[in-house]
Design a protein around this motif. Structure first.
Motif, short mmCIF file in Angstrom:
data_model
loop_
_atom_site.label_atom_id
_atom_site.label_comp_id
_atom_site.label_asym_id
_atom_site.label_seq_id
_atom_site.Cartn_x
_atom_site.Cartn_y
_atom_site.Cartn_z
N ALA B 58 25.24 56.49 45.77
CA ALA B 58 25.30 57.91 45.42
C ALA B 58 24.83 58.15 43.99
CB ALA B 58 26.73 58.42 45.60
N CYS B 59 25.16 57.22 43.09
CA CYS B 59 24.76 57.38 41.68
C CYS B 59 23.24 57.35 41.56
CB CYS B 59 25.41 56.32 40.80
SG CYS B 59 25.13 54.62 41.36
N VAL B 60 22.62 56.43 42.32
CA VAL B 60 21.17 56.29 42.26
C VAL B 60 20.50 57.54 42.81
CG1 VAL B 60 19.20 54.91 43.05
CG2 VAL B 60 21.37 53.78 42.49
N GLU B 70 10.72 60.24 42.20
CA GLU B 70 10.31 60.18 43.59
C GLU B 70 10.09 58.74 44.06
OE1 GLU B 70 7.46 63.51 44.97
OE2 GLU B 70 7.04 63.15 42.87
N ASP B 71 10.33 58.54 45.34
CA ASP B 71 9.98 57.27 45.98
C ASP B 71 8.54 57.40 46.46
OD1 ASP B 71 9.59 55.06 47.49
OD2 ASP B 71 11.28 55.38 48.86
N LEU B 72 7.64 56.72 45.78
CA LEU B 72 6.23 56.81 46.12
C LEU B 72 5.82 55.70 47.09
CD1 LEU B 72 5.02 57.57 42.50
CD2 LEU B 72 5.11 59.20 44.38
N GLY B 73 6.79 54.95 47.53
CA GLY B 73 6.50 53.87 48.48
C GLY B 73 5.89 52.65 47.82
N ARG B 74 5.99 52.59 46.51
CA ARG B 74 5.47 51.41 45.80
C ARG B 74 6.61 50.86 44.94
NH1 ARG B 74 0.72 55.00 45.15
NH2 ARG B 74 1.49 55.68 43.14
N PRO B 75 7.48 50.08 45.57
CA PRO B 75 8.70 49.67 44.86
C PRO B 75 8.45 48.90 43.57
CG PRO B 75 8.41 48.46 46.94
CD PRO B 75 7.41 49.56 46.93
#
Lengths: 399, 240
Positions: B58-60, B70-75
């Motif tokens: 939840a914190c993240v 944003e999660d750009l799909g490139r971890p």
């Protein structure tokens, strides 16, 4: 060859000269196009990431900067330590150092996340940062080289040659100390945080710079129809052999010290156990082909007086130097930070695992651009100024 | 008082006036922007790992939403200001979960190494990056012992006014400085953890002996991660 009688001449600006400059300019333009693409897209197109933040560009940049310092060896030996044999080559020593330094700095700037803020880097300083000091040390060395070259070129200032040489020697020693300290001062990384980084980088500079100098001198001589004397070439080779051995010694001291401390065993295994890519690069590239093979070529009875072997050896020292930079810079980052000693860590941010890094073409383009820019400075300098002695042959024995 | 006051102006006015009572016992202090930050306070976070659930992030999520990460799909290149870290003791296998973020050191290595001074520490203890003077050299990322920083590898859109971000700069947890300066007295991560009922993250003033965070540290003790480095972190952990 007495220094007073040495006559210098520019390279003949024939077709091959302009052809070489055109090739180098073409390399630079291709590299700059790659840079524009990189800056437009952002660094995600490179192999660098949030784990390995410095990549191939930094390997090339730090190598060139370190080699620049070492390219001044000949100038120092000639002007500070009074070795007459090297005095005719002091000008080339200065020019090559300037070229390598400019090439290395160009890469560093082109790789910045915000290269458009170069003016910020030149106007905002945090003097606790060794990086900030290095900005002064790098640009300052260019000024010191310019002063040294001015003194060399003006007979009226000849008596200042030694003073200018001493200034250049001290400056480059401080500069290479500062470059090694970039890594030595990183307290939290297992592979860095070591005072030996500073002297290691100094001796690396001696080795890489001498190797580059030998090849550039031979190429310039061959390209301009000057025949480099055996005595001079083999004297440089003997010097290089000592430097290569000294680098090995410092590397040995670094790893022995780390091996004594249990806390560093993880990192040492990573570099030494021949399992990781970095370990293979270390043993095969840095130690094998980059050090032991050149030493064998330089010292073995059958090859020690062979010009081809000498040049191959110098080339291998350069290759080994680039690999050594790769192992230090990339390997040091790939090994995970230890947040909880003795514990196993895992997260979505690659804690506790070896970070992956696959270099991209964009990074190599930046590296090659730096090399090309450095060589343009050297070639243009050789064409415009009387850098090379007209005669590079060995002195005739007195009859 | 004009009716079209912005929230910030309203809070500033309230701050100048002293404190705004939101509810009995709950006060909202707003920092007057004209009044400099003071070292009378030192903002910090306290994490109780016993209360932190391994399967909860939840914190993240709250941090990502608060700052539009944003999660750009490139971890490998996506920014993470806070992450959940799992730590396992090989002897016995005890496993703990904890949030890891900028530790807001009193002696931050990132600030030491930054050539332009873009990495800086406010005197109230919050370590920040000045996005106007960061040149993107990433030396701070090399120096940070906690891997707390991210480099922005691509163009970003739809940025939030309170969290300016940009390609080519380095960024990290700001301890929700916009909330702190607005007098909200919390961070997105602490708030989310509280809402989820875990209450593993507590925000507060480490300099105030009467603050909840100080009381808990005094009573139960707290640990710094990599205390051996002598950085005096502003984020402390319990039950490591």
């Amino acid at each position: 060859m007495s220094i007073a009688s040495v006559r210098y001449a520019t390279l003949d600006a024939g077709r091959s000269y302009w052809g070489l400059l055109a090739v180098l300019a073409g390399m630079t333009l291709v590299g700059l196009a790659g840079f524009l693409h990189l800056e437009h897209e952002g660094h995600w197109i490179t192999g660098m990431n949030n784990q390995v933040v410095w990549g191939i560009p930094h390997v090339f940049a730090v190598f060139l900067i370190v080699a620049a310092s070492g390219a001044l060896n000949v100038a120092s030996i000639a002007s500070v330590f009074g070795q007459v044999t090297y005095k005719p080559l002091a000008r080339l020593s200065g020019l090559l150092a300037a070229g390598l330094l400019i090439g290395g700095l160009a890469i560093l700037v082109l790789d910045l996340g915000r290269p458009d803020r170069l003016i910020v880097a030149m106007t905002y300083y945090n003097f606790k940062s060794i990086f900030a000091w290095n900005i002064f040390l790098y640009t300052g060395l260019l000024a010191v080289i310019a002063l040294y070259m001015f003194v060399l070129f003006q007979p009226a200032f000849a008596r200042w040659t030694r003073a200018a040489g001493i200034l250049a020697l001290l400056w480059r020693l401080v500069l290479t100390t500062g470059t090694g300290a970039i890594f030595g001062f990183l307290v939290a990384r297992q592979g860095y945080d070591a005072a030996i980084m500073a002297p290691l980088f100094i001796i690396m500079s001696f080795s890489f710079g001498t190797a580059v100098f030998m090849l550039v001198l031979t190429a310039a001589g061959r390209g301009s129809g000057r025949v480099l004397g055996d005595a001079l070439l083999f004297r440089l080779k003997n010097l290089l052999a000592i430097f290569v051995s000294a680098v090995l010694y410092f590397v040995l001291a670094y790893h022995i010290t780390n091996l004594y401390a249990t806390e560093h065993h993880g990192y040492e295994a990573f570099i030494l156990n021949f399992e990781s890519l970095y370990s293979k690069l270390f043993w095969i590239g840095q130690v094998g082909f980059g050090s032991l093979v050149p030493l064998a070529l330089f010292y073995a009875p059958r090859t020690r007086t062979c010009r081809i072997s000498t040049h191959v050896g110098a080339g291998l020292v350069i290759l080994g130097g680039l690999i050594q930079m790769y192992v230090i810079i990339i390997g040091g980052q790939a090994y995970p930070l230890v947040l909880f000693p003795g514990m196993e860590e895992s997260s979505s941010f690659y804690d506790g695992v070896i970070a992956s890094y696959v270099p991209s073409i964009w990074e190599f383009l930046l590296g090659f651009t730096g090399v090309a820019i450095g060589l343009i400075v050297v070639v243009a300098g050789l064409g415009a100024l009387g850098i090379l002695p007209e005669d590079l042959s060995d002195p005739k024995p007195a009859s | 008082m004009s009716l079209d006051l912005t929230r910030r102006e309203f809070l500033q006015g309230a701050g100048a006036a002293g404190a705004l009572t939101l509810a009995p016992g709950v006060f909202l202090y707003a920092k007057d922007p004209e009044v400099p930050v003071t070292d009378a306070v030192r903002w910090g976070l306290l994490v109780d790992t016993r209360l932190c659930q391994e399967d909860c992030d939840a914190c993240v999520e709250a941090c990502n939403e608060e700052h539009n990460l944003e999660d750009l799909g490139r971890p490998e290149t996506d920014a993470q200001w806070i992450r959940k870290l799992t730590v396992r003791d090989p002897l016995g296998g005890r496993t703990i979960s904890l949030p890891m973020m900028c530790q807001h050191c009193e002696n931050p290595p990132c600030v030491d190494v930054c050539p332009t001074g873009a990495s800086f520490r406010r005197i109230d203890g919050i370590v920040l990056v000045d996005k106007h003077t960061c040149i993107g050299c990433r030396y701070c990322m090399m120096a940070c012992p906690y891997k707390a920083r991210s480099f922005i590898h691509e163009n970003l859109t739809e940025q939030l006014p309170h969290a300016p971000r940009g390609k080519g700069c380095v960024e990290s947890c700001t301890m929700c400085v916009h909330k702190v300066d607005a007098g909200e007295n919390t961070t997105a991560c602490a708030e989310a953890c509280h809402k989820d009922g875990h209450q593993a993250i507590l925000f507060g003033d480490l300099n105030d002996p009467d603050s909840e965070i100080s009381k808990r540290i005094r009573e139960f003790g707290a640990t710094q991660i990599r205390a051996d480095l002598g950085l005096n972190t502003g984020v402390r952990y319990q039950n490591l």
